[in-house]
Design a protein around this motif. Structure first.
Motif, PDB file in Angstrom:
ATOM      1  N   GLY A 197    -129.569  40.294  50.048  1.00 25.37           N
ATOM      2  CA  GLY A 197    -129.487  41.029  51.299  1.00 25.37           C
ATOM      3  C   GLY A 197    -128.196  41.805  51.432  1.00 25.37           C
ATOM      4  N   GLN A 198    -127.076  41.180  51.093  1.00 21.42           N
ATOM      5  CA  GLN A 198    -125.785  41.856  51.206  1.00 21.42           C
ATOM      6  C   GLN A 198    -125.715  43.066  50.279  1.00 21.42           C
ATOM      7  OE1 GLN A 198    -123.216  38.546  50.332  1.00 21.42           O
ATOM      8  NE2 GLN A 198    -123.064  37.920  52.478  1.00 21.42           N
ATOM      9  N   THR A 210    -136.666  42.285  54.114  1.00 18.04           N
ATOM     10  CA  THR A 210    -137.204  41.958  52.790  1.00 18.04           C
ATOM     11  C   THR A 210    -136.154  41.307  51.904  1.00 18.04           C
ATOM     12  OG1 THR A 210    -138.680  43.872  52.961  1.00 18.04           O
ATOM     13  CG2 THR A 210    -138.402  42.901  50.783  1.00 18.04           C
ATOM     14  N   SER A 211    -134.968  41.901  51.847  1.00 20.63           N
ATOM     15  CA  SER A 211    -133.953  41.423  50.906  1.00 20.63           C
ATOM     16  C   SER A 211    -133.369  40.075  51.324  1.00 20.63           C
ATOM     17  CB  SER A 211    -132.831  42.465  50.764  1.00 20.63           C
ATOM     18  OG  SER A 211    -132.231  42.731  52.012  1.00 20.63           O
ATOM     19  N   TYR A 212    -133.157  39.859  52.624  1.00 24.65           N
ATOM     20  CA  TYR A 212    -132.605  38.576  53.057  1.00 24.65           C
ATOM     21  C   TYR A 212    -133.628  37.454  52.923  1.00 24.65           C
ATOM     22  CZ  TYR A 212    -127.993  40.019  54.643  1.00 24.65           C
ATOM     23  OH  TYR A 212    -126.686  40.459  54.670  1.00 24.65           O
ATOM     24  N   SER A 213    -134.918  37.788  52.932  1.00 22.90           N
ATOM     25  CA  SER A 213    -135.911  36.753  52.675  1.00 22.90           C
ATOM     26  C   SER A 213    -135.875  36.300  51.213  1.00 22.90           C
ATOM     27  CB  SER A 213    -137.315  37.269  53.019  1.00 22.90           C
ATOM     28  OG  SER A 213    -137.734  38.251  52.094  1.00 22.90           O
ATOM     29  N   SER A 235    -134.837  46.584  46.381  1.00 25.96           N
ATOM     30  CA  SER A 235    -135.245  46.759  47.773  1.00 25.96           C
ATOM     31  C   SER A 235    -134.444  47.867  48.456  1.00 25.96           C
ATOM     32  CB  SER A 235    -135.104  45.441  48.552  1.00 25.96           C
ATOM     33  OG  SER A 235    -133.784  44.956  48.492  1.00 25.96           O
ATOM     34  N   VAL A 276    -133.481  45.058  55.218  1.00 25.86           N
ATOM     35  CA  VAL A 276    -132.803  43.815  55.608  1.00 25.86           C
ATOM     36  C   VAL A 276    -133.796  42.654  55.635  1.00 25.86           C
ATOM     37  CG1 VAL A 276    -131.620  42.650  57.504  1.00 25.86           C
ATOM     38  CG2 VAL A 276    -130.991  44.988  56.886  1.00 25.86           C
ATOM     39  N   GLY A 320    -131.756  43.099  45.232  1.00 26.27           N
ATOM     40  CA  GLY A 320    -131.054  43.872  46.255  1.00 26.27           C
ATOM     41  C   GLY A 320    -131.072  45.359  45.937  1.00 26.27           C
ATOM     42  N   THR A 353    -129.440  35.551  50.421  1.00 25.38           N
ATOM     43  CA  THR A 353    -128.308  36.171  51.122  1.00 25.38           C
ATOM     44  C   THR A 353    -127.598  37.189  50.247  1.00 25.38           C
ATOM     45  OG1 THR A 353    -127.990  34.154  52.416  1.00 25.38           O
ATOM     46  CG2 THR A 353    -126.154  35.715  52.341  1.00 25.38           C
TER      47      THR A 353
END
Length: 364
Positions: free
Chosen positions: A233-234, A224-227, A211, A222, A208, A230
């Motif tokens: 991504g947060q 890239t990180s959520y893939s 990215s 969003v 996180g 979670t």
């Protein structure tokens, strides 16, 4: 009996003349602004179909194509008559979009990220800006293009480019090159970063942070990180929002530097430093800070919150549509492939710096 305190009344001819001037000004602006809106609407629709590209990139691309068609097919002089409206879109609308952008950036988010992530954020920003200046100079890239690619890579992609363009009035061709460069490496990040993160064995928080500091536009961060996960991504979104705050000091520093440089060439040595700073300070930055403060202290109605990011993105799309409509492809051809090479070098250097600083600070 006539009152001795009656308000002065302007002569009717003067009032009518002022009204005619205002009418002519709006009449000159509205057609071009309407064309920019007509370009921005399909660009915004396309961004919903392909969110990783984003409205701003579609705006400048569709705008550039529409502008080329106008110059080729419309009656002679049409493009020049529309230019005042394009200018309003690319300047005042752009500045308004930055103010609205501030409503999504609570200043308290900086504290939640924690002091531990600041060395990585500041180090990658320094690498982007210094690298753009040094490497761009060696490659012979124009100083404005270097600046836009540097802030786009180091801060937050299209939003940072938009803010700096609003602050210094960069040329349309250089804005287009910078956006194209940033977009290219946003797509590369979406494809390459998750596999690299797994190869390096990065934790969710480490990826996180990586990215959030090494990828440019928020939509790409969003995606890239959520893939990756979670939690990644947060954390990346908070890092990205905090990183976006650097727009403010960078824009202020650029405006002051340019303003003092121009003043030095003038003979206005009697003007105080304080007055020069006030004259140079961009009003839209004050609006951005006020909007961020309102978000921090929950002064924005909850019912407005879903709409504000959409409005901000559309305004940036509209502004970049205006820039695209004013753009001439001949100006792009003059720059050649060097800006893209600069973007590639900066993207790789910023990503490596983020990983290296995380390793040094024990966050990898």
């Amino acid at each position: 009996m006539e009152s001795s305190h009656a308000l002065p009344v302007k002569p009717l001819p003067r009032v009518l003349a002022g009204t005619r001037r205002a009418g002519r000004a709006s009449g000159a602006v509205l057609p071009g602004l309407a064309v920019a809106v007509a370009v921005a609407l399909p660009a915004a629709w396309l961004s919903r179909l392909v969110p990783t590209v984003g409205g701003p990139v579609f705006g400048i691309v569709v705008g550039a194509l529409a502008g080329a068609l106008l110059r080729r097919m419309a009656p002679r002089g049409t493009a020049e008559r529309l230019r005042p409206g394009f200018a309003i879109a690319s300047r005042q609308v752009l500045q308004a979009s930055i103010v609205v952008l501030g409503t999504g950036l609570s200043l308290s988010d900086v504290l939640r990220v924690g002091v531990g992530s600041l060395p990585v954020m500041l180090g990658t920003l320094a690498m982007a800006l210094l690298g753009a200046w040094a490497v761009g100079g060696l490659l012979g890239v124009h100083s404005e293009t270097r600046l836009l690619i540097g802030v786009g890579t180091g801060v937050c992609g299209a939003s940072a480019i938009a803010a700096v363009t609003a602050a210094v009035g960069a040329a349309e061709a250089r804005v287009a090159y910078a956006l194209g460069t940033i977009f290219t490496f946003n797509i590369a990040a979406i494809v390459l970063c998750p596999p690299i993160g797994h190869l390096l064995g990065m934790s969710q928080e480490a990826f996180g942070l990586w990215s959030g500091t090494a990828i440019n536009d928020t939509s790409s961060v969003v995606a890239t990180s959520y893939s990756y996960g979670t939690e990644a991504g947060q954390y990346a979104v908070v890092v990205k929002l905090t990183r976006s705050l650097m727009i403010v000091p960078i824009c202020v520093a650029l405006v002051l530097w340019r303003s003092f440089g121009r003043r030095a060439q003038d003979a206005r040595q009697d003007e105080s430093a304080g007055r020069r700073i006030w004259r140079a300070f961009p009003v839209f930055i004050i609006g951005f800070l006020l909007a961020s403060a309102a978000a921090t202290y929950d002064a924005i109605p909850a019912s407005w919150e879903p709409a504000l990011p959409v409005i901000s993105t559309f305004l940036i799309t509209l502004a970049l549509s205006g820039i695209g409509l004013s753009l001439k492809f001949s100006k792009l051809r003059e720059a050649g492939p060097r800006p893209l090479l600069l973007g590639a070098i900066l993207w790789a250097a910023v990503g490596a710096t983020s990983v290296g600083l995380q390793s040094i600070t024990g966050q990898l």
